[in-house]
Design a protein around this motif. Structure first.
Motif, PDB file in Angstrom:
ATOM      1  N   TRP A 247      18.238   3.385  10.534  1.00 16.61           N
ATOM      2  CA  TRP A 247      17.637   3.971   9.333  1.00 16.61           C
ATOM      3  C   TRP A 247      16.766   2.962   8.610  1.00 16.61           C
ATOM      4  CZ3 TRP A 247      18.372   1.603   4.736  1.00 16.61           C
ATOM      5  CH2 TRP A 247      19.487   0.760   4.600  1.00 16.61           C
ATOM      6  N   TRP A 248      17.183   1.679   8.667  1.00 14.65           N
ATOM      7  CA  TRP A 248      16.385   0.660   7.991  1.00 14.65           C
ATOM      8  C   TRP A 248      15.059   0.441   8.705  1.00 14.65           C
ATOM      9  CZ3 TRP A 248      13.493  -3.529   7.965  1.00 14.65           C
ATOM     10  CH2 TRP A 248      13.281  -4.173   6.741  1.00 14.65           C
ATOM     11  N   SER A 249      15.096   0.403  10.031  1.00 14.32           N
ATOM     12  CA  SER A 249      13.862   0.243  10.801  1.00 14.32           C
ATOM     13  C   SER A 249      12.901   1.392  10.517  1.00 14.32           C
ATOM     14  CB  SER A 249      14.165   0.157  12.293  1.00 14.32           C
ATOM     15  OG  SER A 249      14.952  -0.980  12.576  1.00 14.32           O
ATOM     16  N   ALA A 250      13.441   2.626  10.442  1.00 18.47           N
ATOM     17  CA  ALA A 250      12.597   3.781  10.131  1.00 18.47           C
ATOM     18  C   ALA A 250      12.008   3.649   8.733  1.00 18.47           C
ATOM     19  CB  ALA A 250      13.421   5.069  10.248  1.00 18.47           C
ATOM     20  N   ALA A 251      12.813   3.154   7.773  1.00 13.15           N
ATOM     21  CA  ALA A 251      12.309   2.985   6.405  1.00 13.15           C
ATOM     22  C   ALA A 251      11.213   1.934   6.341  1.00 13.15           C
ATOM     23  CB  ALA A 251      13.464   2.603   5.477  1.00 13.15           C
ATOM     24  N   SER A 252      11.361   0.853   7.101  1.00 11.76           N
ATOM     25  CA  SER A 252      10.344  -0.203   7.072  1.00 11.76           C
ATOM     26  C   SER A 252       9.032   0.275   7.690  1.00 11.76           C
ATOM     27  CB  SER A 252      10.851  -1.449   7.793  1.00 11.76           C
ATOM     28  OG  SER A 252      11.103  -1.177   9.159  1.00 11.76           O
ATOM     29  N   VAL A 253       9.134   1.041   8.767  1.00 11.00           N
ATOM     30  CA  VAL A 253       7.911   1.591   9.381  1.00 11.00           C
ATOM     31  C   VAL A 253       7.262   2.604   8.448  1.00 11.00           C
ATOM     32  CG1 VAL A 253       7.022   2.954  11.300  1.00 11.00           C
ATOM     33  CG2 VAL A 253       8.693   1.149  11.730  1.00 11.00           C
ATOM     34  N   GLY A 254       8.087   3.456   7.810  1.00 11.02           N
ATOM     35  CA  GLY A 254       7.536   4.403   6.838  1.00 11.02           C
ATOM     36  C   GLY A 254       6.864   3.699   5.677  1.00 11.02           C
ATOM     37  N   PHE A 255       7.455   2.595   5.227  1.00  8.04           N
ATOM     38  CA  PHE A 255       6.864   1.774   4.168  1.00  8.04           C
ATOM     39  C   PHE A 255       5.489   1.275   4.577  1.00  8.04           C
ATOM     40  CE2 PHE A 255       6.688  -2.785   2.660  1.00  8.04           C
ATOM     41  CZ  PHE A 255       6.217  -2.493   1.387  1.00  8.04           C
ATOM     42  N   LEU A 256       5.374   0.816   5.811  1.00  8.91           N
ATOM     43  CA  LEU A 256       4.087   0.316   6.303  1.00  8.91           C
ATOM     44  C   LEU A 256       3.056   1.444   6.375  1.00  8.91           C
ATOM     45  CD1 LEU A 256       3.632  -2.143   9.270  1.00  8.91           C
ATOM     46  CD2 LEU A 256       2.165  -0.146   9.052  1.00  8.91           C
ATOM     47  N   VAL A 257       3.437   2.561   7.000  1.00 10.01           N
ATOM     48  CA  VAL A 257       2.483   3.663   7.199  1.00 10.01           C
ATOM     49  C   VAL A 257       2.035   4.253   5.864  1.00 10.01           C
ATOM     50  CG1 VAL A 257       2.194   5.974   8.157  1.00 10.01           C
ATOM     51  CG2 VAL A 257       3.355   4.204   9.493  1.00 10.01           C
ATOM     52  N   LEU A 258       2.984   4.531   4.977  1.00  3.03           N
ATOM     53  CA  LEU A 258       2.625   5.098   3.677  1.00  3.03           C
ATOM     54  C   LEU A 258       1.806   4.114   2.855  1.00  3.03           C
ATOM     55  CD1 LEU A 258       5.947   6.910   2.696  1.00  3.03           C
ATOM     56  CD2 LEU A 258       3.806   7.944   3.498  1.00  3.03           C
ATOM     57  N   GLY A 259       2.135   2.838   2.961  1.00  2.00           N
ATOM     58  CA  GLY A 259       1.368   1.832   2.233  1.00  2.00           C
ATOM     59  C   GLY A 259      -0.079   1.778   2.694  1.00  2.00           C
ATOM     60  N   VAL A 260      -0.281   1.806   4.004  1.00  2.00           N
ATOM     61  CA  VAL A 260      -1.655   1.774   4.530  1.00  2.00           C
ATOM     62  C   VAL A 260      -2.431   3.009   4.080  1.00  2.00           C
ATOM     63  CG1 VAL A 260      -3.028   1.881   6.633  1.00  2.00           C
ATOM     64  CG2 VAL A 260      -1.086   0.315   6.504  1.00  2.00           C
ATOM     65  N   LEU A 261      -1.802   4.171   4.159  1.00  2.00           N
ATOM     66  CA  LEU A 261      -2.490   5.399   3.743  1.00  2.00           C
ATOM     67  C   LEU A 261      -2.845   5.364   2.257  1.00  2.00           C
ATOM     68  CD1 LEU A 261      -0.415   8.095   5.686  1.00  2.00           C
ATOM     69  CD2 LEU A 261      -2.705   7.228   6.235  1.00  2.00           C
ATOM     70  N   ALA A 262      -1.909   4.897   1.433  1.00  2.00           N
ATOM     71  CA  ALA A 262      -2.181   4.818  -0.003  1.00  2.00           C
ATOM     72  C   ALA A 262      -3.291   3.822  -0.298  1.00  2.00           C
ATOM     73  CB  ALA A 262      -0.903   4.427  -0.748  1.00  2.00           C
ATOM     74  N   PHE A 263      -3.273   2.689   0.394  1.00  2.00           N
ATOM     75  CA  PHE A 263      -4.305   1.665   0.168  1.00  2.00           C
ATOM     76  C   PHE A 263      -5.678   2.196   0.558  1.00  2.00           C
ATOM     77  CE2 PHE A 263      -6.798  -2.059   1.372  1.00  2.00           C
ATOM     78  CZ  PHE A 263      -6.636  -2.864   0.245  1.00  2.00           C
ATOM     79  N   VAL A 264      -5.759   2.880   1.695  1.00  2.00           N
ATOM     80  CA  VAL A 264      -7.047   3.440   2.134  1.00  2.00           C
ATOM     81  C   VAL A 264      -7.543   4.477   1.129  1.00  2.00           C
ATOM     82  CG1 VAL A 264      -8.148   4.857   3.907  1.00  2.00           C
ATOM     83  CG2 VAL A 264      -6.658   2.955   4.569  1.00  2.00           C
ATOM     84  N   ALA A 265      -6.643   5.327   0.645  1.00  2.41           N
ATOM     85  CA  ALA A 265      -7.039   6.351  -0.325  1.00  2.41           C
ATOM     86  C   ALA A 265      -7.563   5.718  -1.610  1.00  2.41           C
ATOM     87  CB  ALA A 265      -5.854   7.263  -0.630  1.00  2.41           C
ATOM     88  N   ILE A 266      -6.882   4.688  -2.095  1.00  2.52           N
ATOM     89  CA  ILE A 266      -7.337   4.007  -3.317  1.00  2.52           C
ATOM     90  C   ILE A 266      -8.685   3.348  -3.089  1.00  2.52           C
ATOM     91  CG2 ILE A 266      -6.840   2.057  -4.847  1.00  2.52           C
ATOM     92  CD1 ILE A 266      -3.879   2.756  -4.549  1.00  2.52           C
ATOM     93  N   HIS A 267      -8.841   2.704  -1.923  1.00  6.02           N
ATOM     94  CA  HIS A 267     -10.101   2.007  -1.637  1.00  6.02           C
ATOM     95  C   HIS A 267     -11.268   2.985  -1.540  1.00  6.02           C
ATOM     96  CE1 HIS A 267     -12.590  -1.281  -0.192  1.00  6.02           C
ATOM     97  NE2 HIS A 267     -13.013  -0.501   0.787  1.00  6.02           N
ATOM     98  N   VAL A 268     -11.028   4.137  -0.927  1.00  8.23           N
ATOM     99  CA  VAL A 268     -12.104   5.121  -0.766  1.00  8.23           C
ATOM    100  C   VAL A 268     -12.499   5.722  -2.112  1.00  8.23           C
ATOM    101  CG1 VAL A 268     -12.649   7.389   0.196  1.00  8.23           C
ATOM    102  CG2 VAL A 268     -11.559   5.651   1.629  1.00  8.23           C
TER     103      VAL A 268
END
Length: 275
Positions: free
Chosen positions: A238-259
């Motif tokens: 569950w922790w590994s899944a949370a860390s990957v989700g953290f990475l994916v959601l973070g990248v998507l949020a960063f791209v949205a803010i940058h755009v």
């Protein structure tokens, strides 16, 4: 910036071309780049490159601190003393990296002072920008949320009963603390830098450079990487899944803010009251 020159030789032609590209990218190409601007941009490019190397060294050091405890865990039952040494070494390494970053910031200050001394005149009302103007509130919220989530992932791993996972969580928390201290110190340094400008165009360019520096220093890529690198394979699924989700959601949020964020030049003009 206008037609002052730093020295008879001037900066390398590659730095002038890079400055010309930078001006075009930010919509400031009303005139040719000056040697002064080229010198300021050149030192910032080099410092950013070296700063990226420092962050890579931090990731490697944290990984080694995690791996170094594995033989101790298998031979001595994972005693606390054997696991404390790698964490202490990592902490000392982080202090060294922060001192190195301070030296890089001092390099930028020296170049800016030299450029400022060569200006025939300075702006009469220097602009003092706060952190909100430099980062922008969406980027500031993003940076704060990323640090908070990285800390939360580390703390959550501490509740795992298996000793290796707890050690990895401690290493993660130490590394995240180092990244946070570095970002805060860099932002403090940028807020204290004097304005180096002689007219409206150079003032806008100065603010754009500050915005770039601030957002570069708060970029969350390392915070996305550390949890996945340090705890994958050492914590429950569950922790590994949370860390990957953290990475994916973070990248998507960063791209949205940058755009959605306005151009740096527009932000700079509003900050100095030119729009």
């Amino acid at each position: 910036m206008t037609n002052a020159s730093m020295s008879d030789a001037g900066p390398p032609s590659a730095d002038i071309r890079c400055a010309e590209t930078w001006l075009r990218r930010h919509g400031l190409s009303d005139g040719p780049p000056t040697p002064l601007l080229a010198a300021r941009l050149a030192v910032r490019r080099r410092v950013r490159l070296l700063g990226s190397v420092l962050l890579a060294v931090l990731v490697v050091a944290a990984s080694l601190a995690q791996v170094a405890a594995l033989p101790a865990a298998s031979t001595s039952g994972g005693s606390g003393s054997h696991r404390l040494v790698p964490v202490l070494v990592l902490s000392v390494s982080i202090v060294g990296l922060l001192l190195t970053q301070a030296l890089l910031d001092a390099w930028v200050r020296r170049v800016d002072r030299r450029v400022g001394a060569a200006l025939p005149r300075r702006v009469t009302h220097p602009v003092q920008l706060g952190w909100a103007a430099l980062l922008g509130r969406p980027y500031a919220v993003m940076a704060g949320a990323t640090f908070a989530c990285a800390f939360a992932l580390g703390v959550s791993a501490l509740v795992v009963t298996e000793g290796t996972a707890r050690h990895a969580a401690v290493v993660l928390l130490v590394a995240v603390t180092g990244v946070a201290l570095g970002a805060v110190l860099q932002l403090r340094e940028m807020l204290a830098r004097p304005v180096v400008a002689e007219d409206e165009v150079s003032l806008t360019a100065d603010v754009v450079m500050r915005i770039e520096d601030a957002r570069e220093s708060s970029a969350p890529a390392v915070l996305w990487t550390l949890p996945v690198v340090l705890l994958s394979g050492f914590a429950p699924g569950w922790w590994s899944a949370a860390s990957v989700g953290f990475l994916v959601l973070g990248v998507l949020a960063f791209v949205a803010i940058h755009v959605r964020a306005p151009a740096y030049a527009s932000t700079a003009r509003r900050a100095v009251g030119l729009q």
